[in-house]
Design a protein around this motif. Sequence first.
Motif, PDB file in Angstrom:
ATOM      1  N   LEU A  14       0.833  -1.205   0.000  1.00 25.02           N
ATOM      2  CA  LEU A  14       0.000   0.000   0.000  1.00 25.02           C
ATOM      3  C   LEU A  14       0.866   1.253   0.000  1.00 25.02           C
ATOM      4  O   LEU A  14       0.581   2.234  -0.667  1.00 25.02           O
ATOM      5  CB  LEU A  14      -0.876   0.029   1.247  1.00 25.02           C
ATOM      6  N   GLN A  15       1.956   1.188   0.781  1.00 28.78           N
ATOM      7  CA  GLN A  15       2.810   2.361   0.892  1.00 28.78           C
ATOM      8  C   GLN A  15       3.681   2.553  -0.345  1.00 28.78           C
ATOM      9  O   GLN A  15       3.851   3.651  -0.839  1.00 28.78           O
ATOM     10  CB  GLN A  15       3.697   2.245   2.124  1.00 28.78           C
ATOM     11  N   GLU A  16       4.220   1.424  -0.809  1.00 30.27           N
ATOM     12  CA  GLU A  16       5.133   1.533  -1.944  1.00 30.27           C
ATOM     13  C   GLU A  16       4.382   1.934  -3.206  1.00 30.27           C
ATOM     14  O   GLU A  16       4.941   2.515  -4.119  1.00 30.27           O
ATOM     15  CB  GLU A  16       5.831   0.204  -2.156  1.00 30.27           C
ATOM     16  N   GLY A  17       3.098   1.576  -3.233  1.00 34.24           N
ATOM     17  CA  GLY A  17       2.281   1.937  -4.390  1.00 34.24           C
ATOM     18  C   GLY A  17       2.385   3.416  -4.682  1.00 34.24           C
ATOM     19  O   GLY A  17       2.202   3.856  -5.824  1.00 34.24           O
ATOM     20  N   SER A  18       2.731   4.184  -3.652  1.00 36.43           N
ATOM     21  CA  SER A  18       2.810   5.630  -3.839  1.00 36.43           C
ATOM     22  C   SER A  18       3.886   6.014  -4.848  1.00 36.43           C
ATOM     23  O   SER A  18       3.844   7.090  -5.432  1.00 36.43           O
ATOM     24  CB  SER A  18       3.098   6.291  -2.500  1.00 36.43           C
ATOM     25  N   LEU A  19       4.839   5.100  -5.061  1.00 42.88           N
ATOM     26  CA  LEU A  19       5.898   5.419  -6.019  1.00 42.88           C
ATOM     27  C   LEU A  19       5.356   5.487  -7.444  1.00 42.88           C
ATOM     28  O   LEU A  19       5.970   6.073  -8.329  1.00 42.88           O
ATOM     29  CB  LEU A  19       6.989   4.353  -5.964  1.00 42.88           C
ATOM     30  N   ALA A  20       4.203   4.879  -7.635  1.00 38.64           N
ATOM     31  CA  ALA A  20       3.608   4.866  -8.959  1.00 38.64           C
ATOM     32  C   ALA A  20       3.429   6.285  -9.485  1.00 38.64           C
ATOM     33  O   ALA A  20       3.393   6.510 -10.694  1.00 38.64           O
ATOM     34  CB  ALA A  20       2.269   4.150  -8.919  1.00 38.64           C
ATOM     35  N   TYR A  21       3.334   7.228  -8.575  1.00 37.84           N
ATOM     36  CA  TYR A  21       3.184   8.617  -8.990  1.00 37.84           C
ATOM     37  C   TYR A  21       4.323   9.052  -9.906  1.00 37.84           C
ATOM     38  O   TYR A  21       4.111   9.827 -10.829  1.00 37.84           O
ATOM     39  CB  TYR A  21       3.135   9.520  -7.760  1.00 37.84           C
ATOM     40  N   THR A  22       5.506   8.546  -9.651  1.00 34.60           N
ATOM     41  CA  THR A  22       6.658   8.981 -10.446  1.00 34.60           C
ATOM     42  C   THR A  22       6.487   8.644 -11.916  1.00 34.60           C
ATOM     43  O   THR A  22       7.120   9.255 -12.759  1.00 34.60           O
ATOM     44  CB  THR A  22       7.976   8.325  -9.965  1.00 34.60           C
ATOM     45  N   ILE A  23       5.669   7.645 -12.223  1.00 36.72           N
ATOM     46  CA  ILE A  23       5.430   7.415 -13.646  1.00 36.72           C
ATOM     47  C   ILE A  23       4.026   7.858 -14.036  1.00 36.72           C
ATOM     48  O   ILE A  23       3.473   7.414 -15.034  1.00 36.72           O
ATOM     49  CB  ILE A  23       5.699   5.951 -14.065  1.00 36.72           C
ATOM     50  N   GLY A  24       3.478   8.730 -13.222  1.00 35.89           N
ATOM     51  CA  GLY A  24       2.265   9.414 -13.655  1.00 35.89           C
ATOM     52  C   GLY A  24       0.966   8.752 -13.285  1.00 35.89           C
ATOM     53  O   GLY A  24      -0.093   9.172 -13.728  1.00 35.89           O
ATOM     54  N   LEU A  25       1.049   7.717 -12.467  1.00 38.23           N
ATOM     55  CA  LEU A  25      -0.197   7.099 -12.036  1.00 38.23           C
ATOM     56  C   LEU A  25      -0.650   7.806 -10.763  1.00 38.23           C
ATOM     57  O   LEU A  25       0.094   7.902  -9.801  1.00 38.23           O
ATOM     58  CB  LEU A  25       0.029   5.614 -11.749  1.00 38.23           C
ATOM     59  N   ILE A  26      -1.879   8.304 -10.786  1.00 34.68           N
ATOM     60  CA  ILE A  26      -2.289   9.129  -9.659  1.00 34.68           C
ATOM     61  C   ILE A  26      -3.070   8.325  -8.646  1.00 34.68           C
ATOM     62  O   ILE A  26      -4.227   7.997  -8.844  1.00 34.68           O
ATOM     63  CB  ILE A  26      -3.105  10.331 -10.147  1.00 34.68           C
ATOM     64  N   ASP A  27      -2.410   7.974  -7.581  1.00 35.94           N
ATOM     65  CA  ASP A  27      -3.114   7.362  -6.468  1.00 35.94           C
ATOM     66  C   ASP A  27      -3.196   8.428  -5.389  1.00 35.94           C
ATOM     67  O   ASP A  27      -3.060   9.613  -5.677  1.00 35.94           O
ATOM     68  CB  ASP A  27      -2.366   6.110  -5.987  1.00 35.94           C
ATOM     69  N   VAL A  28      -3.401   7.994  -4.155  1.00 34.17           N
ATOM     70  CA  VAL A  28      -3.650   8.989  -3.121  1.00 34.17           C
ATOM     71  C   VAL A  28      -2.421   9.885  -2.895  1.00 34.17           C
ATOM     72  O   VAL A  28      -2.551  11.092  -2.679  1.00 34.17           O
ATOM     73  CB  VAL A  28      -4.133   8.289  -1.821  1.00 34.17           C
ATOM     74  N   VAL A  29      -1.227   9.304  -3.017  1.00 33.35           N
ATOM     75  CA  VAL A  29      -0.021  10.129  -2.859  1.00 33.35           C
ATOM     76  C   VAL A  29       0.135  11.070  -4.056  1.00 33.35           C
ATOM     77  O   VAL A  29       0.489  12.242  -3.904  1.00 33.35           O
ATOM     78  CB  VAL A  29       1.237   9.249  -2.712  1.00 33.35           C
ATOM     79  N   GLY A  30      -0.163  10.544  -5.233  1.00 33.95           N
ATOM     80  CA  GLY A  30      -0.100  11.370  -6.430  1.00 33.95           C
ATOM     81  C   GLY A  30      -1.030  12.563  -6.318  1.00 33.95           C
ATOM     82  O   GLY A  30      -0.671  13.697  -6.649  1.00 33.95           O
ATOM     83  N   LYS A  31      -2.220  12.285  -5.816  1.00 34.54           N
ATOM     84  CA  LYS A  31      -3.188  13.376  -5.673  1.00 34.54           C
ATOM     85  C   LYS A  31      -2.648  14.426  -4.717  1.00 34.54           C
ATOM     86  O   LYS A  31      -2.789  15.628  -4.955  1.00 34.54           O
ATOM     87  CB  LYS A  31      -4.523  12.818  -5.170  1.00 34.54           C
ATOM     88  N   ALA A  32      -2.018  13.963  -3.636  1.00 35.52           N
ATOM     89  CA  ALA A  32      -1.451  14.916  -2.691  1.00 35.52           C
ATOM     90  C   ALA A  32      -0.435  15.801  -3.402  1.00 35.52           C
ATOM     91  O   ALA A  32      -0.417  17.022  -3.220  1.00 35.52           O
ATOM     92  CB  ALA A  32      -0.789  14.171  -1.535  1.00 35.52           C
ATOM     93  N   ASN A  33       0.374  15.189  -4.245  1.00 37.18           N
ATOM     94  CA  ASN A  33       1.367  15.965  -4.989  1.00 37.18           C
ATOM     95  C   ASN A  33       0.686  16.984  -5.895  1.00 37.18           C
ATOM     96  O   ASN A  33       1.151  18.109  -6.048  1.00 37.18           O
ATOM     97  CB  ASN A  33       2.243  15.038  -5.818  1.00 37.18           C
ATOM     98  N   LEU A  34      -0.407  16.572  -6.507  1.00 35.26           N
ATOM     99  CA  LEU A  34      -1.116  17.496  -7.388  1.00 35.26           C
ATOM    100  C   LEU A  34      -1.719  18.656  -6.606  1.00 35.26           C
ATOM    101  O   LEU A  34      -1.689  19.803  -7.049  1.00 35.26           O
ATOM    102  CB  LEU A  34      -2.225  16.750  -8.142  1.00 35.26           C
ATOM    103  N   ILE A  35      -2.265  18.343  -5.440  1.00 32.75           N
ATOM    104  CA  ILE A  35      -2.828  19.423  -4.623  1.00 32.75           C
ATOM    105  C   ILE A  35      -1.736  20.421  -4.266  1.00 32.75           C
ATOM    106  O   ILE A  35      -1.914  21.630  -4.336  1.00 32.75           O
ATOM    107  CB  ILE A  35      -3.464  18.859  -3.337  1.00 32.75           C
TER     108      ILE A  35
END
Lengths: 237, 235, 256, 251, 251
Positions: B166-187
């Motif tokens: 669940l936590q590591e999934g947040s790395l997906a943001y680096t390739i543009g997949l927006i999960d909850v961490v990605g959304k935080a980055n966008l905010i």
Amino acid sequence: MSEGLNYKFLVDTFFIALSGVPIALFITIVALLFALPLGFLLALTRINRIPVLHRFAQVYVSFVRGTPIIIQIFIVYSSVPLLLSSLFTKFNIGMNVYDVNPIWYAFIVFTFNTTAVLIEVFRSALSTVNKGQLEAAQSVGLTNVQAYRRIIIPQALVVAMPNICTATVNLIKATSLGYAMSLQEITLKAKVAANVGYNYVEAYIDIFLVYLLLCSAVEFAFKLYEKRLSKYKPSVV
Amino acid sequence: MEKYFDASYIWESIPLLIPFLKMTFMVAGLSVLFGTFLGFILTAAKIGKSKFARKVANGYTTILRCTPSIVLLFLVYYGLPAIGDRVGLNLNNIHTAVFVIITFTLQFAAAMSEVMRSAFQSIDKGQFEAAVSVGLSNSQAYRRIVFPQAFVVALPNFGNSLLAVLQEGSLAYTIGLIDVVGKANLIIAGNYNAHALEIFLALAIIYWILSIAIEQFFLKLEKVFSKGKQGLKTA
Amino acid sequence: ADGNDSDIQKVKIAYDQASKPMSWLDEKGNATGYDVEVMKLVDELLPQYEFEYVGTTSDDLLVGVEQGKYQVGVKNAFWTQERTEKFIFPKEFIGLSSAGLVLKKENEHIKSLSDFASAGFSLAPIAANNAQYTVIDEYNKENPGNKVQLKAGDAFTVDVVQWVNEGRVDGGVIIEGPFEKQVTAEDGPYHNLADEVVYNEFAVIKTWPLFNKKEQEFADAYDQAVKQLKEEKKTSELSTSFYGRDLFEVLDAVER
Amino acid sequence: MLEIRDIHKSFGKTEILKGVDVTIDKGDVVVILGPSGSGKTTLLRCINFLEKADQGRAIFGDIDVNLKTASKKQIHQIRQKIAFVFQNNNLFNNKTALENVTEGLIIGRKIPTAEAVEIGKKALDKVGLSDKYNAYPSELSGGQQQRVGIARAVALNPDIILFDEPTSALDPELVGEVLTVMKNIAKEGTTMLVVTHEMGFAKDVANKVIFMDGGVVVEEGAPHEIFVNPKEERTQKFLKRVLPEDFTYHI
Amino acid sequence: MLEIRDIHKSFGKTEILKGVDVTIDKGDVVVILGPSGSGKTTLLRCINFLEKADQGRAIFGDIDVNLKTASKKQIHQIRQKIAFVFQNNNLFNNKTALENVTEGLIIGRKIPTAEAVEIGKKALDKVGLSDKYNAYPSELSGGQQQRVGIARAVALNPDIILFDEPTSALDPELVGEVLTVMKNIAKEGTTMLVVTHEMGFAKDVANKVIFMDGGVVVEEGAPHEIFVNPKEERTQKFLKRVLPEDFTYHI
Ligand SMILES: Nc1ncnc2c1ncn2[C@@H]1O[C@H](COP(=O)(O)OP(=O)(O)OP(=O)(O)O)[C@@H](O)[C@H]1O
Ligand SMILES: Nc1ncnc2c1ncn2[C@@H]1O[C@H](COP(=O)(O)OP(=O)(O)OP(=O)(O)O)[C@@H](O)[C@H]1O
Ligand SMILES: [Mg+2]
Ligand SMILES: [Mg+2]
């Protein structure tokens, strides 16, 4: 990728990435140095259910294990200096918080993190040591501290070793997040090198290789040490 | 401090973040699903008779254990299409989530294979022997006696690995997949990088609650499935 | 694009989804920002192409465009020599960016990188893949006697304005647009710091879309379209609306 | 030499020891018998402070301590005089046989290593393990392990040794060797308090047998009194159950 | 009924069984004695294919199998006729007492559940556990667990039950209850092959005693022959060691 790999860059950057190993190891070692005793003591508070501390340790473990480490890095890296500087101003301490090398924040974050992991490791390891061992030590006249130092810990350590190894490997890997604090470690060095010619794929391959070498070496060292520690056990796997 | 810190950002961002847990769950869920399956195969190799299969499985585990997730993610994300290119396959149009799921499946499988192996080996051989001695076939003995017990042993570690995914999934943001961490980055980006601390605190709160819920869930699960197992007390 | 025959070519435009106001993914899930909006206008002028916008991080954008995952990437990219080896830079730039230093009010007199360097000031870390990093790096190479202290870091942990104001660093490189929206604008999150920090422009720099090496044809089509947009002053309008200033007015002074 | 007075101990709400008195004189070998759960182990553990009693006194020569409120120092003092042999021996797994024996001497008593080693070797010799000094517990048979446990106790030269069912975890064949060792030690005049189910040992070696049940001493006396002529019905019933029907079987 | 011929088994390079023959007739209660490590457990395990023998035959009524090359089907066939009671009972931890007993019936033998439950309950009743049908192994005392293990074997209605030291992991007081159950089963005419150290049981119940040592049968015969008049020196020595000196002690 369209033009294949740039092998010269691959080789050069490998050594650049390699030069980040000392700092990764340095952080790892410092974090372990603090986290091992801290984790052990907090594990004791959990086992013996010491009123306040045991609750604290529980909440602490759940937070650290429950949140991504990059978030912890961010929180520490951005809030600790703020808190410190407002404290310093309040008490008129004439020190600039921002002269602090970011490696200190790395120490803090990774020590916190590793401590939480080790609390659980030690807790389970200690619970595998039979209570009779402590009683026998007491009955031959050893104090509690002596009993722990000479009888309990050496036995618990053997059980804990594989998990400490895992924690160490994870810690080494996690130091790669140190780039968020501008630490000159493996990943950042390779990426900066990549930036010059945009050889990111090669850089990632190098990073992969360096971690693979580093972590397997650590794993190997642990296996050797474990073998030595468990010489009293009937069969070592 | 007050100049920068504004708690209202925390409360305002939480409802914005929550819908993106769906992506987090999807990635984690599928990775766990496939990873468990692959982990099972690896476990079988590790405890099986073939020396070669065991070497391969152990090697696989070591390599994956030693690779930072972000590196693995990039190797999969750029490596697979590059390999595909060589064999004339265009993999560039596959959804990013697929690469993320592949990455975490590979990683979860490595962790799982260790969890399952140790759980399996913790079950006394006598249980199997007793089962065949009352006339069960080997597969019946595994299915009805050994696995149910190994399952209980594996549960807590399974829970831990799940939290990790669940936590590591947040790395997906680096390739543009927006999960909850990605959304935080966008905010944060939407605020021109201001008040990042508050948004990350919101994120930490969400993760924390999530992990406590999962932990509790697994404790319950363990209780339900460990009927007949002696309640082990910690020293 | 509104073409209707089967020759329509689909292209993927990658954009940095977290660099408002140059390009970002808005709350409603739409791609927008100066770079993106220009590309949308280009799309309208090119019936033979159909654009699809893919939001991502700049790490991924660079590798993805190079590899061909995306045909074009926009991320407020500056021109650098190294990049020309990996990407096609079209003839026409896409926009202009005012790059400057964020400084404390009391350091208002620092006007250029060399002032900054001689003052011995510390600089906020810049992500290694950001062209700002290259710009400073190049300056340092040209001025070996008076270097700026350059550190690589990660964009998302560095909130330049706050860092400068806190005193964590003496200055940071920033693009004017974000500074405007953060500090100068009435509703900016750091409008309360408007009297404490200043923005000193040290250069206006052309920004470019990055094309995959195989997309020369597409790049040529783009050139024509953008040229037309510039002539129609469409780019100036967008500059004003996103950056609060028509940077094309100072085009003559732009060096790179 | 050791007098235990009115010892009480509860776990939770159940009272396990309900006022037990035991008197042991120098050179005595006292055997405690009793059904499972009667509190025998608990009694021994309270005497050695491995459990804290709720009430009771221990009088040990000129030391007189309250078992409930004893200070750390008093506990240490008493433990110096008492050694304990555990049912499952509880050898230190990470120490060799010799180290097991010397640990308490070197660390607990601060005896110089060389001297401690000599004492340790003698103790191991006494239990017939001269060739096992450097073996780890995992390398020893159950009977050998238990003998190391006894040597560890003996080496401390305590005033009294407490044994908690020292042979009940052993294979029948190994029981003999341990009992023989215990007999030899008893013959040397060591004072012993032994919980055991080995009737033969009780008969041959003990000079006093205590029968406990339900947390109290039901009956005590010389072995032949207890075995041949138990007064209490409970004692009779117990002995009937424990001694196999064919205890009298001749070979 | 069961004939085992010339069974050989090595672990690594050491030969544990060096050609053992055993013949058991219907209704026999055969007790195997022998020092630790003599291969008793290994023998039993080979008969039940828990270990694969290196050589040997088992003749079971009209089935005649090679212990080394037996097919899966043959193994299954033999196992249907033989039940095993383990030293540490090996109850299924995740099943209740009743489920432990019925598992082999329902899954292994495909007997309808209702019928299996009835058989299971009867078997548990027989060993005195009518009130423990739904208890999990962890909720049972050692003696009760071992009785469930016996009930599990009995319920299969096998031609022969193998017991491997069924009482040696029990507290002395619990041994009696298990032995009593075994005696009752023996009285009902069940054929049994029992490895045990309980001489009383051997004397009272067995009609044949086999003494093994070093992987071979040293001596066999009726119990009174073996106990009163062992021919072989090794047997004499062993009995002397196992039977406590005061085996003859009168109460
Ligand atoms: N730590 C404990 N917590 C709760 N109850 C306990 C504890 N220790 C012992 N008991 C209970 O106290 C009673 C007496 O136990 P004790 O071990 O003293 O009996 P015993 O006479 O030594 O029996 P045995 O012959 O089986 O060893 C038992 O009912 C036991 O369940
Ligand atoms: N799986 C194994 N691998 C190697 N050696 C084994 C194995 N099982 C048993 N042995 C060895 O075979 C020998 C005979 O063992 P076995 O268990 O049959 O003896 P036993 O007569 O049952 O003894 P005991 O009375 O102690 O149970 C022993 O020396 C033992 O160490
Ligand atoms: Mg006891
Ligand atoms: Mg055996």
